[in-house]
Design an enzyme around this catalytic site. Sequence first.
Site, PDB file in Angstrom:
ATOM      1  N   ASP A 198       0.837  -1.208   0.000  1.00 30.39           N
ATOM      2  CA  ASP A 198       0.000   0.000   0.000  1.00 30.39           C
ATOM      3  C   ASP A 198       0.866   1.248   0.000  1.00 30.39           C
ATOM      4  OD1 ASP A 198       0.928  -0.591   2.561  1.00 30.39           O
ATOM      5  OD2 ASP A 198      -0.807   0.282   3.568  1.00 30.39           O
ATOM      6  N   ARG A 249       4.542   3.508   6.200  1.00 26.78           N
ATOM      7  CA  ARG A 249       3.741   3.203   7.386  1.00 26.78           C
ATOM      8  C   ARG A 249       3.438   1.721   7.550  1.00 26.78           C
ATOM      9  NH1 ARG A 249      -1.300   5.908   6.371  1.00 26.78           N
ATOM     10  NH2 ARG A 249      -1.956   3.936   5.464  1.00 26.78           N
ATOM     11  N   GLU A 250       3.018   1.054   6.464  1.00 29.74           N
ATOM     12  CA  GLU A 250       2.573  -0.330   6.611  1.00 29.74           C
ATOM     13  C   GLU A 250       3.320  -1.316   5.724  1.00 29.74           C
ATOM     14  OE1 GLU A 250      -1.734  -0.831   6.824  1.00 29.74           O
ATOM     15  OE2 GLU A 250      -1.904   1.349   6.936  1.00 29.74           O
ATOM     16  N   ASP A 291      -6.151  -2.355  -2.559  1.00 33.87           N
ATOM     17  CA  ASP A 291      -5.343  -1.399  -3.309  1.00 33.87           C
ATOM     18  C   ASP A 291      -4.952  -1.972  -4.664  1.00 33.87           C
ATOM     19  OD1 ASP A 291      -5.352  -0.910  -0.499  1.00 33.87           O
ATOM     20  OD2 ASP A 291      -3.747   0.540  -0.730  1.00 33.87           O
ATOM     21  N   TRP A 305     -11.900  -5.772  -1.173  1.00 39.15           N
ATOM     22  CA  TRP A 305     -10.535  -6.171  -0.861  1.00 39.15           C
ATOM     23  C   TRP A 305     -10.354  -7.649  -1.247  1.00 39.15           C
ATOM     24  CZ3 TRP A 305     -12.079  -1.548   0.323  1.00 39.15           C
ATOM     25  CH2 TRP A 305     -11.165  -0.561   0.605  1.00 39.15           C
ATOM     26  N   GLU A 317      -2.185   9.252  -0.522  1.00 36.57           N
ATOM     27  CA  GLU A 317      -3.235   8.361  -0.008  1.00 36.57           C
ATOM     28  C   GLU A 317      -4.572   9.114   0.106  1.00 36.57           C
ATOM     29  OE1 GLU A 317      -2.464   7.084   3.980  1.00 36.57           O
ATOM     30  OE2 GLU A 317      -3.895   5.431   3.858  1.00 36.57           O
ATOM     31  N   HIS A 323       1.071   6.310  -2.235  1.00 41.12           N
ATOM     32  CA  HIS A 323       0.036   5.270  -2.266  1.00 41.12           C
ATOM     33  C   HIS A 323      -0.451   5.178  -3.710  1.00 41.12           C
ATOM     34  CE1 HIS A 323      -1.205   4.083   1.794  1.00 41.12           C
ATOM     35  NE2 HIS A 323      -2.321   3.580   1.296  1.00 41.12           N
TER      36      HIS A 323
HETATM   37  C1  BGC Z   1      -3.995   1.208   3.907  1.00 40.56           C
HETATM   38  C2  BGC Z   1      -4.851   1.182   2.673  1.00 40.56           C
HETATM   39  C3  BGC Z   1      -5.820   0.062   2.871  1.00 40.56           C
HETATM   40  C4  BGC Z   1      -6.694   0.473   4.011  1.00 40.56           C
HETATM   41  C5  BGC Z   1      -7.837  -0.424   4.315  1.00 40.56           C
HETATM   42  C6  BGC Z   1      -4.864   1.558   5.063  1.00 40.56           C
HETATM   43  O1  BGC Z   1      -4.239   1.693   6.247  1.00 40.56           O
HETATM   44  O2  BGC Z   1      -2.893   2.026   3.779  1.00 40.56           O
HETATM   45  O3  BGC Z   1      -4.328   1.480   1.510  1.00 40.56           O
HETATM   46  O4  BGC Z   1      -6.461  -0.411   1.777  1.00 40.56           O
HETATM   47  O5  BGC Z   1      -5.957   0.712   5.164  1.00 40.56           O
HETATM   48  O6  BGC Z   1      -8.928   0.199   4.143  1.00 40.56           O
END
Ligand code: BGC
Length: 896
Positions: free
Chosen positions: A474, A478-479, A486, A546, A779, A797
Site C-alpha cells: 500500500d 507506514r505499513e 489497493d 478487498w 493516499e 500510495h
Molecule cells: C492502507 C490502505 C488500505 C486500508 C484499508 C490503510 O491503512 O494504507 O491502503 O487499503 O488501510 O482500508
Amino acid sequence: MKIRNIRICGLKAPLGLDERTPDISWELASERSDFIKENIRQQFFEIIVYKGKQPIWKSGRRGSEAQRCTLQGIRLEPCCCYQVIVKVTITGGISTEGTTNWETGFLGIKGWEGKWIGPDRRMRQNVDMGAAFSTINPEESGEAPGDSVKDLYPIVRFDHSLMLKGKNMIRARIYVTARGLYEVQIDGKKVGDMELTPEFSAYGHYLQYQSFDVTGMLSTGGETVSVYLSDGYYIGRIGMIGLGYDYGEHISFLLQMEIEYEDGTIQKIISDDTWRYAETHILYSDIFIGEKQDLTALEKKADCVPKVFEDDKSVLIGQSAEPVKVLDILPAKEILTTSKGETVIDFGQTICGRAEICLNGKLGEEITLEHQEILDEAGNFYFNIPRFNCEQTDIFILRDGKQTIRPRFTYHGFRYVRVSGCSQGIKKEDCKAYVLGSGCEKTLEFECSDNRLNQLQHNIWWSQKSNFVSIPMDCPQRERAGWTGDIQIYSETAGCNAYVLPFLKRWLTQVRLEQQEDGEIPIVIPYSKGYQNMQRQFDGHTSAGWGDAGIIVPWKLYCAYGDESVLLENFDMMEKWLAYVQEQAKVIPDDAGILSEQEKEYQKYLWNSGFHYGDWLYPSAKNEEGISDAFLSAITTKNLVAPIMYAYSVQTMVKVCNALGKQKRASFYEKLNRKIKEAFAAVYVQEDGTILPELQGIYVLALRMDLIPEKSKEHAVFRLAELINENNGCLDTGFLSVPFLLDVLYDNGQKELAYKLLFNEKCPSWLYEVKKGATTMWENWDAVTEDGKPNVTSYNHYAFGCVGSWIYRRILGIQSTSPGYKTFCIQPDFDCGLEYARGRYHCVYGDISVSWNKCAAGIEIDIEVPVNTDAEIKLEYHNHEIHTGVGCGEYHYRLS
Ligand code: BGC
C-alpha cells in the site's frame, strides 16, 4: 525479423526456477524492412529444449500464431541448465530462431542438504501493544524516535572456509535463503545485486530461495563464504501494528553451495554447525525502525557456535519473479537549512530506498538520518507517519576521516532526510538516494502537451515502482503491506505501466495459500500476525472490494497478457471466494426490520452485513473538525458497496468461465448476476433511479455494474453529474469507485465532465496533487491543504493512481479488444483538450505506438502495430472519419 525477449515463466534466463512444466514466451521484433510488408504474422513455431547437446523436448512444428507454449510432459532434473531454441516461420515462409537458457532449482525438497542455522539467542522483549495505536507525534510526546530499539540485537555474520578442491571448476552455484534477511559474501564481496533477500512473502506457506552463479567469483578467489543475517520481515516489526515475531522466534539461514569440477565431481558446502558467527558493527537493523552502525567497531572473529534449527524445508520455492534491486541512484536536489535551523536533504522525488552520504567524520560522532515524505507549511521537517512505525531512522557512529554511510538491511519511504549530529556538515554532491524495487520492466511511455498530465503519469509510475517491492504494497513507509483492495483497483494500470505478470502471479500464489477455510480472502496478503490481530475486532478476515482482488487481479492480468494460466491457477480460489460471499449474502442484516417473503428472497442476494472498508476515503467523509475520516467513509457506504462488489466479481467470473470454456459455470454466474441485479434494484434503487445516500461513488459503481434498471439510468447519470457540479466541479469518490469514475461519465454522455475532472486543479482532484508539487500519488485527496499544511498520511500510495489506464486508453486511445492485445483498437480522443499526445505500450507482441499532433492543416497521426496483431483504427476529427482494420506496420494519417 528477430526473436527477442524469450521468457521462461515470464523471466529472462532465470536461475533456480522451481517449475516442472515451464511456460516459454517470445516476441517477434520487426525490422523496418519487414514493416514495409504489412500484416506479417507468425505461421508456425517450434520449440526444442536441450540439456547439453541432447534435445530432450520438442514441441513439433505447430501451425499457430501463439507466442507462448507450455512445455507439457517435459522431464526436468533439479539444478540443471537447459537451453531452449524457439524457431518461427512468418508470412512468406521466412524462418528465424532465438535462444536462451534457464536453470532449474531443487524442484522439491529432496536435494537440500543444508541445515537451518542461526545465532543462539533468546527471544527479545516484546513491544508494548498500546503504543501500536498511538497517533501521537513522537516529537510532541517526548518519546525519541528509536526508543523501541532497546531490545534489538546486532546483525550477525557467519563465516565458513571454502577449501576448494582446485580451480578447474566449470560451474559454481549458491542456493540460499533465510528466515530473516541475508546477504552472502565471498571474500568480503557481495554475491549478486539482489536486495532484501529472500524478500517478503507469506513465510508460513511460501519462502523463496535465491540461486547465484558464483563461478566467476570462485575462479579468482574463494577463501571464505560469509552470510550476514538480520531480523528482516521474519522477526522484525512489520505492518501497521508490527509487534515483531510474526513468523517465528529466531532468525536463521539455509545455504548450499555446489561446485562442479571438470572431472565431473561435485563439492558441496552446506550450512551446518561447523560454521561460526560473530556480531557485526551493525548494532541493529529493522525494516521499520531503521539501522544503527558503529563504524568505529573492529571486525570480530567469527567464533560463536550457531544453533541448528528444526529441519523444515516444505515451504521453499525458487525465486519466481523479478528480484528487488537498486533501480536508480538519485542525486540530492538541495540541502536545506530550515527555519528551525535543521539540515534536511531534499532528494526531489518521493521514493522507497536508502540514503547515502559521503562525509568527513570525527571519531565517535553520532549522525542520525530521519526519513519522511513532506515538509510542513513553514518548510520544516514533518512527521507524516507519526505512528508506531514512524521512526525510519538510521544512526551511524563515525570514524575519523572520510567515509560513506548507508544502511544495508532496512529501507524507508521518503523524499526528505533530516541529518543531525554531523559537525563537519554535508555537501549536496555527496548525498545520494538508492531507489529500491522489484525491477518489473517498464512498458509504457506517455507524453502530451499538458505538463501537469505528464507529471501525473510520472507520479503514478513512481508510486508503482516504490510500492512493488516483493509484494504489491500500500505504501513504502507506514505499513508496507499487501492490502488486497489497493491492488484490486490498481492492477489494470499496473499492467499498462510495467510487465507485472510474474510479480503479481507470485503474489496470487500467496493469496491462494492464505485463503481461509471458508473462502475468505484476507484484507492483506501476506496476512501477518499483526493484521490477523487487528481483524479480530471486525469479526472476519476480509472486506468487500478487498477480498475481490482474488477475482479481479487474475482477470486484469489475463486481459493484459493473454496468459490463461493465471485464470487456471486461481480458478478454485475464485469459486471458493464467491461461495463464501454467497453464504454471507444470505445473512439478513440486523436492521432490516420485518420483511415480506419477497423481500427476504431479495436479501439472499445482497451482501449487506458485516464490516467492510466501503468506498474508502471518499473525500467528503470528514469528522466534526473537518478532517478526513476513513472509518466514516467505510461505515456510510459499506452496505451499498458490498453488494455492488459482489455483482462486480460475479460478472467478472462469467468472463473468466467463458475464457476457460466452462460454460456451465458461466451460466450459473450469469443467473446469479441477474438475481443480484434484481434484488439491488428492488431494495436500493428508487423508481426514478435515485440511490440513497446520494454519493458520487455509489452512482458510479451502480452504473458501472449495470445495477440500475434501464428506464432509470438517465436519471442516475443526471444525479451523478449534478452531484459533481454541486461539489464545486470536484470528484467525491473513494478507493472502490474511483477506477470507474471517468469511464462511467464518458460512456454515459458526460465526456466533458470527465475531462473537467481530469484537468481540474481544485481539491480534491488528481491535478491538485500535481499543483501542490507531488512526485508520487497521495493516499488522501487532501493530504496537503490549500495553504500548504500537510496531513498525517502517506504520500506514496498508488491506489488513486488507477486513473493511469484511463489516460492511456482514452488519450492515446489504445484499447485492447482481446486478451494480451492480440487485437486492439486505436481510438484517441482528439477532443480531450490537448494539442498533442504520444506514447508507446510494449504489449506481449511488441510495441504499439500512437502519436497525434494538431497542426494548422488538421491533425497528423502516426501508428505502429506490432507483428502478429490486428488493429482497428477509428479516427474522428471534426467531420472527418477514418475507420479501417490493419495488420502490423507503420501507418500515417491526416485528418483535417
Ligand atoms: C492502507 C490502505 C488500505 C486500508 C484499508 C490503510 O491503512 O494504507 O491502503 O487499503 O488501510 O482500508
